[in-house]
Design a protein around this motif. Structure first.
Motif, PDB file in Angstrom:
ATOM      1  N   UNK A  28     -41.916  -6.963  16.533  1.00  0.00           N
ATOM      2  CA  UNK A  28     -41.892  -6.201  17.789  1.00  0.00           C
ATOM      3  C   UNK A  28     -42.019  -4.694  17.578  1.00  0.00           C
ATOM      4  N   UNK A  29     -42.130  -4.257  16.333  1.00  0.00           N
ATOM      5  CA  UNK A  29     -42.264  -2.828  16.078  1.00  0.00           C
ATOM      6  C   UNK A  29     -43.618  -2.289  16.495  1.00  0.00           C
ATOM      7  N   UNK A  30     -43.745  -0.961  16.487  1.00  0.00           N
ATOM      8  CA  UNK A  30     -45.001  -0.339  16.892  1.00  0.00           C
ATOM      9  C   UNK A  30     -46.138  -0.678  15.938  1.00  0.00           C
ATOM     10  N   UNK A  31     -45.811  -0.831  14.664  1.00  0.00           N
ATOM     11  CA  UNK A  31     -46.799  -1.188  13.650  1.00  0.00           C
ATOM     12  C   UNK A  31     -46.364  -2.459  12.941  1.00  0.00           C
ATOM     13  N   UNK A  32     -47.325  -3.221  12.465  1.00  0.00           N
ATOM     14  CA  UNK A  32     -47.001  -4.423  11.706  1.00  0.00           C
ATOM     15  C   UNK A  32     -46.522  -4.029  10.314  1.00  0.00           C
ATOM     16  N   UNK A  33     -45.348  -4.523   9.918  1.00  0.00           N
ATOM     17  CA  UNK A  33     -44.746  -4.190   8.621  1.00  0.00           C
ATOM     18  C   UNK A  33     -44.960  -5.341   7.644  1.00  0.00           C
ATOM     19  N   UNK A  34     -45.701  -5.069   6.583  1.00  0.00           N
ATOM     20  CA  UNK A  34     -46.074  -6.139   5.650  1.00  0.00           C
ATOM     21  C   UNK A  34     -44.910  -6.628   4.803  1.00  0.00           C
ATOM     22  N   UNK A  35     -43.841  -5.850   4.711  1.00  0.00           N
ATOM     23  CA  UNK A  35     -42.708  -6.254   3.870  1.00  0.00           C
ATOM     24  C   UNK A  35     -41.675  -7.066   4.653  1.00  0.00           C
ATOM     25  N   UNK A  36     -41.867  -7.194   5.960  1.00  0.00           N
ATOM     26  CA  UNK A  36     -40.897  -7.897   6.792  1.00  0.00           C
ATOM     27  C   UNK A  36     -41.387  -9.294   7.151  1.00  0.00           C
ATOM     28  N   UNK A  37     -40.452 -10.131   7.574  1.00  0.00           N
ATOM     29  CA  UNK A  37     -40.781 -11.482   8.009  1.00  0.00           C
ATOM     30  C   UNK A  37     -41.515 -11.434   9.345  1.00  0.00           C
ATOM     31  N   UNK A  38     -42.425 -12.377   9.547  1.00  0.00           N
ATOM     32  CA  UNK A  38     -43.070 -12.523  10.839  1.00  0.00           C
ATOM     33  C   UNK A  38     -44.532 -12.145  10.852  1.00  0.00           C
ATOM     34  N   UNK A  39     -45.187 -12.481  11.969  1.00  0.00           N
ATOM     35  CA  UNK A  39     -46.621 -12.255  12.141  1.00  0.00           C
ATOM     36  C   UNK A  39     -46.871 -11.099  13.099  1.00  0.00           C
ATOM     37  N   UNK A  40     -48.091 -10.568  13.093  1.00  0.00           N
ATOM     38  CA  UNK A  40     -48.412  -9.504  14.050  1.00  0.00           C
ATOM     39  C   UNK A  40     -48.273 -10.002  15.489  1.00  0.00           C
ATOM     40  N   UNK A  41     -47.886  -9.106  16.368  1.00  0.00           N
ATOM     41  CA  UNK A  41     -47.756  -9.461  17.774  1.00  0.00           C
ATOM     42  C   UNK A  41     -49.139  -9.600  18.411  1.00  0.00           C
ATOM     43  N   UNK A  42     -49.282 -10.601  19.256  1.00  0.00           N
ATOM     44  CA  UNK A  42     -50.545 -10.791  19.969  1.00  0.00           C
ATOM     45  C   UNK A  42     -50.605  -9.922  21.224  1.00  0.00           C
ATOM     46  N   UNK A  43     -49.503  -9.223  21.544  1.00  0.00           N
ATOM     47  CA  UNK A  43     -49.463  -8.374  22.744  1.00  0.00           C
ATOM     48  C   UNK A  43     -49.397  -6.887  22.425  1.00  0.00           C
ATOM     49  N   UNK A  44     -49.004  -6.520  21.211  1.00  0.00           N
ATOM     50  CA  UNK A  44     -48.958  -5.106  20.827  1.00  0.00           C
ATOM     51  C   UNK A  44     -50.310  -4.740  20.230  1.00  0.00           C
ATOM     52  N   UNK A  45     -51.030  -3.876  20.899  1.00  0.00           N
ATOM     53  CA  UNK A  45     -52.414  -3.568  20.534  1.00  0.00           C
ATOM     54  C   UNK A  45     -52.537  -3.066  19.100  1.00  0.00           C
ATOM     55  N   UNK A  46     -51.607  -2.225  18.667  1.00  0.00           N
ATOM     56  CA  UNK A  46     -51.692  -1.637  17.333  1.00  0.00           C
ATOM     57  C   UNK A  46     -51.597  -2.672  16.225  1.00  0.00           C
ATOM     58  N   UNK A  47     -51.073  -3.865  16.530  1.00  0.00           N
ATOM     59  CA  UNK A  47     -50.938  -4.911  15.503  1.00  0.00           C
ATOM     60  C   UNK A  47     -52.282  -5.562  15.175  1.00  0.00           C
ATOM     61  N   UNK A  48     -53.227  -5.511  16.121  1.00  0.00           N
ATOM     62  CA  UNK A  48     -54.552  -6.105  15.892  1.00  0.00           C
ATOM     63  C   UNK A  48     -54.452  -7.540  15.381  1.00  0.00           C
TER      64      UNK A  48
END
Length: 405
Positions: A301-321
């Motif tokens: 849910x962060x503003x940017x996708x963090x590669x060191x954290x658990x989880x996938x990019x958000x499909x609703x946060x544009x910056x996650x692509x």
């Protein structure tokens, strides 16, 4: 969602490869024939130098051409030039320093750096050879990528083979060729794409990509493969991506890609392990493994996708692509895992009454089954006549090729 659509979307996500910017070589004023004019010793040598010029120009032109879906053609041009530059390097290393008429200059831009428009320049032939091999590795990866754009189940074997070749070239660069480069500026004088640690890191990632093909082959096998088998082959993808390299050496977009693959595969491993325990009527353990799988499929849910954290990019946060196929696979896996979990919870409440252990009390996962390894790169052989021998006349001009690496 139909079973066919679900399976096809999941296969595409599990076989998903990264996209690399292709390496570029600048068409500068370098002319092998002019440089070696006073050192050509025979008609055969002259023909050899002409082939160097011709194949190099064709390679540079094809690498710079903006023709989508043509990695195979680009690779053919690189492979046409490679025996000549390899032969030249071997020949010069087996004789005294050679006189040349004009200083050599090679300019390349590799694939493992952020695009700046800046070319790395060197007068050392080993730089040219190393960059040609770098280009060959990237093109084998790209050939695999392009082969998976249709029905991926048809080309899994050839894609895996190309990825193994790419990995083998990275290892050859890191272990065999680059340590010979006695650059006057040391390692600091090399471009980032030609660093031993970087090459070994990408070798690991290319092996992980090849292993993805083995996983999808197991998933798409007629009748399916046992969940226990999927656990082992998929776990090898996760372990290889985690590896023992420094992630800071990787391009940001590469880190994002392989972090997404890692999270998808962790979820797949735990989903299949839940199935294994559900079959054994170990419903509490199955529920716990299902929960782990679902946690790795949560959207960050962060503003940017963090590669060191658990989880996938958000499909609703544009910056996650978030890639479309990843969002599809996520939905498919969640549906499958919820089905496994719901059935296990129902049986556990009505029949088995097993405790649900926390993650740190779960049985260990089985050993990973790595089915894909690097294919050893072997340089093109010298012709039967042996290395080409240049004329060396120190009275004409001092040597400019005294350091070959």
């Amino acid at each position: 969602m139909s079973t066919f659509v679900s399976e096809d979307a999941l296969y595409k996500a599990c076989a998903r490869l990264c996209t690399f910017r292709l390496p570029l070589c600048k068409m500068n004023s370098l002319d092998w024939q002019t440089s070696f004019l006073c050192s050509i010793s025979s008609p055969e040598m002259e023909a050899f130098i002409q082939n160097l010029n011709t194949t190099r120009r064709q390679m540079i032109g094809e690498l710079g051409a903006n023709n989508i879906g043509s990695a195979s053609l680009k690779l053919q041009c690189v492979d046409a030039y490679l025996p000549f530059i390899t032969n030249l390097m071997d020949s010069l290393n087996q004789q005294p320093p050679v006189t040349i008429e004009k200083q050599l200059s090679f300019e390349w831009m590799g694939s493992f750096t952020t695009f700046t428009g800046q070319f790395s320049q060197s007068s050392e032939i080993i730089f040219e050879l190393a960059m040609v091999l770098h280009a060959k590795a990237i093109l084998h990866y790209q050939v695999a990528y392009e082969s998976l754009q249709g029905d991926i189940t048809i080309n899994l074997t050839s894609a895996g083979q190309n990825l193994r070749v790419a990995a083998g070239i990275m290892r050859y660069l890191a272990v065999t060729l680059l340590p010979k480069w006695l650059s006057q500026n040391g390692k600091g004088g090399r471009p980032p794409s030609l660093n031993e640690e970087v090459c070994l890191a990408y070798e690991q990632l290319f092996i992980a990509s090849a292993q993805q093909m083995a996983v999808v082959k197991a998933l798409s096998k007629p009748g399916g493969s046992p969940p226990g088998v999927i656990v082992k082959v998929a776990l090898a993808v996760v372990n290889t991506i985690i590896g023992n390299y420094d992630p800071s050496r990787l391009l940001p977009e590469v880190k994002v890609h392989y972090s997404i693959v890692r999270e998808l595969y962790v979820a797949l491993v735990n989903k299949c392990q839940a199935q294994v325990h559900a079959t054994k009527e170990e419903t509490g353990i199955a529920i716990s493994f299902s929960n782990i799988a679902l946690n790795h499929l949560k959207e960050q849910t962060g503003k940017q996708y963090e590669t060191t954290l658990m989880g996938l990019p958000s499909s609703t946060i544009k910056a996650h692509n978030c890639p479309y196929e990843v969002a599809q696979a996520r939905a498919i896996l969640i549906e499958q895992i919820q089905t496994i979990k719901s059935e296990a919870e129902k049986l556990n409440k009505m029949v088995y009454f097993k405790p649900i252990p926390p993650p740190d009390e779960l049985p260990e996962l089985p050993s990973a089954m790595l089915m894909m390894t690097s294919l050893e790169y072997k340089p093109p052989p010298l012709p039967e006549s042996g290395p080409y021998i240049f004329t060396y006349d120190p009275s004409k001009k001092p040597s400019l090729l005294s350091r070959m690496g």
